[in-house]
Design an enzyme around this catalytic site. Structure first.
Site, PDB file in Angstrom:
ATOM      1  CB  THR A  65      -0.806   0.143   1.375  1.00 30.20           C
ATOM      2  OG1 THR A  65      -1.856  -1.198   1.119  1.00 30.20           O
ATOM      3  CG2 THR A  65      -1.668   1.350   1.240  1.00 30.20           C
TER       4      THR A  65
ATOM      5  CE  LYS B   8       2.009  12.125   2.078  1.00 29.98           C
ATOM      6  NZ  LYS B   8       1.092  10.844   2.729  1.00 29.98           N
TER       7      LYS B   8
ATOM      8  N   GLY C  23     -15.472  10.201   6.669  1.00 31.13           N
ATOM      9  CA  GLY C  23     -14.511   9.814   7.613  1.00 31.13           C
ATOM     10  C   GLY C  23     -13.329  10.893   7.511  1.00 31.13           C
TER      11      GLY C  23
ATOM     12  CG  HIS D 142      21.005  30.609  13.678  1.00 31.42           C
ATOM     13  ND1 HIS D 142      19.862  30.851  13.926  1.00 31.42           N
ATOM     14  CD2 HIS D 142      21.464  31.681  12.978  1.00 31.42           C
ATOM     15  CE1 HIS D 142      19.413  31.921  13.457  1.00 31.42           C
ATOM     16  NE2 HIS D 142      20.488  32.616  13.073  1.00 31.42           N
TER      17      HIS D 142
HETATM   18  P1  NAI Z   1      -8.846   6.405  10.645  1.00 34.46           P
HETATM   19  O1  NAI Z   1      -9.265   5.430  11.386  1.00 34.46           O
HETATM   20  O2  NAI Z   1      -7.648   7.253  10.546  1.00 34.46           O
HETATM   21  O3  NAI Z   1      -9.974   7.497  10.285  1.00 34.46           O
HETATM   22  C1  NAI Z   1     -11.244   6.991   9.839  1.00 34.46           C
HETATM   23  C2  NAI Z   1     -12.611   7.983  10.392  1.00 34.46           C
HETATM   24  O4  NAI Z   1     -13.630   7.538   9.763  1.00 34.46           O
HETATM   25  C3  NAI Z   1     -12.330   8.089  11.846  1.00 34.46           C
HETATM   26  O5  NAI Z   1     -12.051   9.294  12.218  1.00 34.46           O
HETATM   27  C4  NAI Z   1     -13.851   7.754  12.161  1.00 34.46           C
HETATM   28  O6  NAI Z   1     -14.389   8.265  13.175  1.00 34.46           O
HETATM   29  C5  NAI Z   1     -14.681   7.808  10.715  1.00 34.46           C
HETATM   30  N1  NAI Z   1     -15.537   6.985  10.469  1.00 34.46           N
HETATM   31  C6  NAI Z   1     -15.583   5.609  10.902  1.00 34.46           C
HETATM   32  N2  NAI Z   1     -17.018   4.866  10.208  1.00 34.46           N
HETATM   33  C7  NAI Z   1     -17.628   6.303   9.719  1.00 34.46           C
HETATM   34  C8  NAI Z   1     -18.946   6.616   9.253  1.00 34.46           C
HETATM   35  N3  NAI Z   1     -19.607   5.296   9.001  1.00 34.46           N
HETATM   36  N4  NAI Z   1     -19.144   7.699   8.871  1.00 34.46           N
HETATM   37  C9  NAI Z   1     -18.409   8.814   8.838  1.00 34.46           C
HETATM   38  N5  NAI Z   1     -17.274   8.785   9.517  1.00 34.46           N
HETATM   39  C10 NAI Z   1     -16.785   7.483   9.876  1.00 34.46           C
HETATM   40  O7  NAI Z   1      -8.618   5.674   9.052  1.00 34.46           O
HETATM   41  P2  NAI Z   1      -8.049   5.908   7.771  1.00 34.46           P
HETATM   42  O8  NAI Z   1      -8.197   7.477   7.643  1.00 34.46           O
HETATM   43  O9  NAI Z   1      -9.062   5.195   6.740  1.00 34.46           O
HETATM   44  O10 NAI Z   1      -6.583   5.570   7.620  1.00 34.46           O
HETATM   45  C11 NAI Z   1      -6.368   4.118   7.855  1.00 34.46           C
HETATM   46  C12 NAI Z   1      -5.158   4.033   8.560  1.00 34.46           C
HETATM   47  O11 NAI Z   1      -4.116   4.287   7.317  1.00 34.46           O
HETATM   48  C13 NAI Z   1      -4.636   4.924   9.756  1.00 34.46           C
HETATM   49  O12 NAI Z   1      -4.833   4.198  10.798  1.00 34.46           O
HETATM   50  C14 NAI Z   1      -3.307   5.189   9.608  1.00 34.46           C
HETATM   51  O13 NAI Z   1      -2.368   4.809  10.493  1.00 34.46           O
HETATM   52  C15 NAI Z   1      -2.816   4.888   8.225  1.00 34.46           C
HETATM   53  N6  NAI Z   1      -2.397   6.031   7.556  1.00 34.46           N
HETATM   54  C16 NAI Z   1      -1.437   6.729   7.887  1.00 34.46           C
HETATM   55  C17 NAI Z   1      -0.833   7.825   7.150  1.00 34.46           C
HETATM   56  C18 NAI Z   1       0.161   8.567   7.813  1.00 34.46           C
HETATM   57  O14 NAI Z   1       0.795   8.195   8.511  1.00 34.46           O
HETATM   58  N7  NAI Z   1       0.409   9.921   7.220  1.00 34.46           N
HETATM   59  C19 NAI Z   1      -1.544   8.378   6.070  1.00 34.46           C
HETATM   60  C20 NAI Z   1      -2.703   7.702   5.531  1.00 34.46           C
HETATM   61  C21 NAI Z   1      -3.005   6.321   6.315  1.00 34.46           C
END
Ligand code: NAI
Length: 478
Positions: free
Chosen positions: A40, A50, A182, A446
């Site tokens: 992924t 990015k 989300g 610096h």
């Molecule tokens: P996430 O768990 O970060 O966010 C999902 C959001 O969707 C939550 O705020 C939740 O409350 C909301 N949600 C869940 N069901 C819903 C519904 N039915 N209706 C409306 N809102 C709802 O998951 P996300 O954004 O999909 O990312 C998955 C994983 O990927 C994360 O755990 C993260 O660790 C990883 N990731 C990390 C990144 C980074 O480090 N920059 C970038 C992208 C992903």
């Protein structure tokens, strides 16, 4: 049947890194991948986002040029941006394959499955797309099969109008309007990108705030930043269902909320979390234990309850982060080679690429881990950094949390230009048990943004040098 010391199933950041580390440790290794190496992260996550993030930042500079500049007319070709993104992805995934070959890791394309035992070794089947199936055996197996976007039936994801982050990265035109379901990490990163490119973005989040796992102040900062850019945010809103609109001359998709309200957009992006790829690997048949969330249970060496079967990355405990996955892979590879190491996620940095970006490591205010501790929080603003002002990037701050008595760094979080790089420095101090005084006695070049690190740390004891309103905390050299 060819036999190896280790067979790795899955070629993402957990799998390919563990394969390389196995080879470095002198083990014979085979790696099985059903699509392209890089998982992924390289193909549909960290890296392609990015590229788009970086282009969106450039576009923001064109729209809001630095002082002393005016930009009279500019164009962008989104199709060409996507071509560039594809080139970056190909270069990096191809690079992974070359690295594996250079280390003499045996590469097998197909879907891997543990099919039983052959004496003390595990039999692993490889079901190739072209039907040329194979079978190998290995003394150890590392499962590193990652995750995919979570889909729920009533959301009717059709991968055209109702999409996941996978398709969002391959759109050839900017949607006029985009609803994002989300507002977690993925949702906010895409809201930042597409709104910059001109989509009318609306976010629907179940919880009371966006980026709810981040520091509260940072979550509010981003909410305000998004609102100022006309990103509409609905929090505490529950989606009843989504359907594609393909009749009565309508296109796009419609979201129905539990309140009965209906919202339409050209595209709906669903980013509500991820589902683990644990089925079809032969794990259940082998007796590997899963926890109640479906994650594979592992010990401190990343070994499962079945001796010789290891698991790494998203399918195991801990956050779904590429660097955590690679770390897992190294722990497994070392332990298999007899280099005993125990994993420790205590110092695990992470970033969210909004603009400005967010970075965090260790504990932050509000975390349960701080409730029993006495600590102080130091803070320093980008607006007080010479380098940030020179760069015309005055927005943001860094907060450093230190134990009140020992002055040991417990965590840090912030928002601002290049903050993930500052957090990386703090992670190093934390790894070695560093204190505020260790940061103070490290000479920072610096002018650099890195000077924000000692200033924030010293502010936790009231000794920031360039702060008009310093904290009054007493220095207590324990
Ligand atoms: P996430 O768990 O970060 O966010 C999902 C959001 O969707 C939550 O705020 C939740 O409350 C909301 N949600 C869940 N069901 C819903 C519904 N039915 N209706 C409306 N809102 C709802 O998951 P996300 O954004 O999909 O990312 C998955 C994983 O990927 C994360 O755990 C993260 O660790 C990883 N990731 C990390 C990144 C980074 O480090 N920059 C970038 C992208 C992903």
């Amino acid at each position: 049947m060819e036999k190896f010391d280790v067979c790795i199933i899955g070629g993402g950041p957990a799998g390919y890194v563990s394969a390389l580390k196995c080879a470095i440790n002198g083990l014979s290794a085979a790696i099985i991948e059903k699509e392209r190496f890089g998982g992924t992260c390289l193909n549909r996550g960290c890296i392609p986002t990015k590229v788009l993030y970086s282009k969106a930042k450039y576009l923001k500079r064109l729209k809001e040029p630095e002082r002393g500049f005016s930009v009279n007319g500019f164009n962008f070709n989104f199709d060409e941006i996507i071509n560039y993104k594809d080139e970056v992805v190909s270069a990096l995934t191809g690079g992974v394959e070359k690295l594996l070959k250079a280390r003499k890791v045996n590469i097998l394309y197909g879907a891997g499955k543990i099919a039983g035992k052959n004496g003390t070794a595990f039999r692993v089947e490889i079901n190739a797309k072209d039907g040329l199936n194979a079978e190998i055996s290995a003394d150890n197996v590392i499962a590193a099969t990652g995750s995919v976007p979570l889909m729920i039936p009533s959301f009717n994801i059709d991968h055209k109008n109702i999409i996941t982050s996978d398709e969002a990265l391959s759109l050839r035109t900017i949607p006029g309007s985009l609803i994002i379901i989300g507002a977690g990490v993925i949702g906010c990163e895409f809201a930042n990108i597409f709104s910059e490119f001109g989509s009318e973005v609306r976010m629907i989040e179940l919880l009371p705030s966006i980026l709810s796992t981040e520091d509260k102040e940072i979550s509010k900062f981003i909410q305000k930043n998004f609102k100022s850019r006309n990103i509409d945010i609905m929090t505490g809103a529950e989606v009843a269902g989504i359907k594609a609109l393909g009749s009565n001359g309508k296109t796009g998709a419609e979201v129905e909320l539990k309140t009965g309200e209906r919202l339409e957009a050209e595209k709906v992006l669903v980013s509500i979390g991820r589902k683990l790829n644990t089925s079809g690997l032969g794990l259940e048949e082998t007796g590997v234990k899963l926890d109640k969330r479906g994650k594979i249970e592992t010990d401190a060496h990343n070994e499962t309850n079945i001796k010789g079967i290891y698991a790494c990355g998203d399918i195991t405990d801990g956050p779904m982060l590429a660097h955590k996955a690679s770390y897992d892979g190294i722990i497994a590879a070392d332990n298999i080679a007899g280099i005993v190491k125990e994993k420790d996620y205590g110092v695990l940095p992470w970033s969210v690429y909004t603009n400005p970006a967010i970075g965090t490591v260790g504990l932050k205010e509000g975390d349960a881990g701080l409730s029993e501790l006495k600590y102080s929080v130091g803070r320093f603003s980008y607006a007080a950094s010479g380098m940030a002002l020179a760069m015309e990037e005055p927005e943001g701050f860094l907060k450093v949390i230190a134990d009140e008595k020992s002055k040991k760094i417990l965590g840090a979080t912030g928002i601002g230009a290049d903050i993930p790089e500052l957090i990386a420095e703090i992670a190093s101090y934390m790894h070695f048990g560093g204190t505020v005084f260790d940061i103070e006695s490290t000479i920072h070049s610096h002018p650099t943004l890195s000077e924000i690190v000692p200033e924030s740390a010293l502010d936790s004891i009231g000794e920031a040098i360039h702060k008009f309103n310093p904290r009054t905390a007493k220095k207590d050299k324990a």
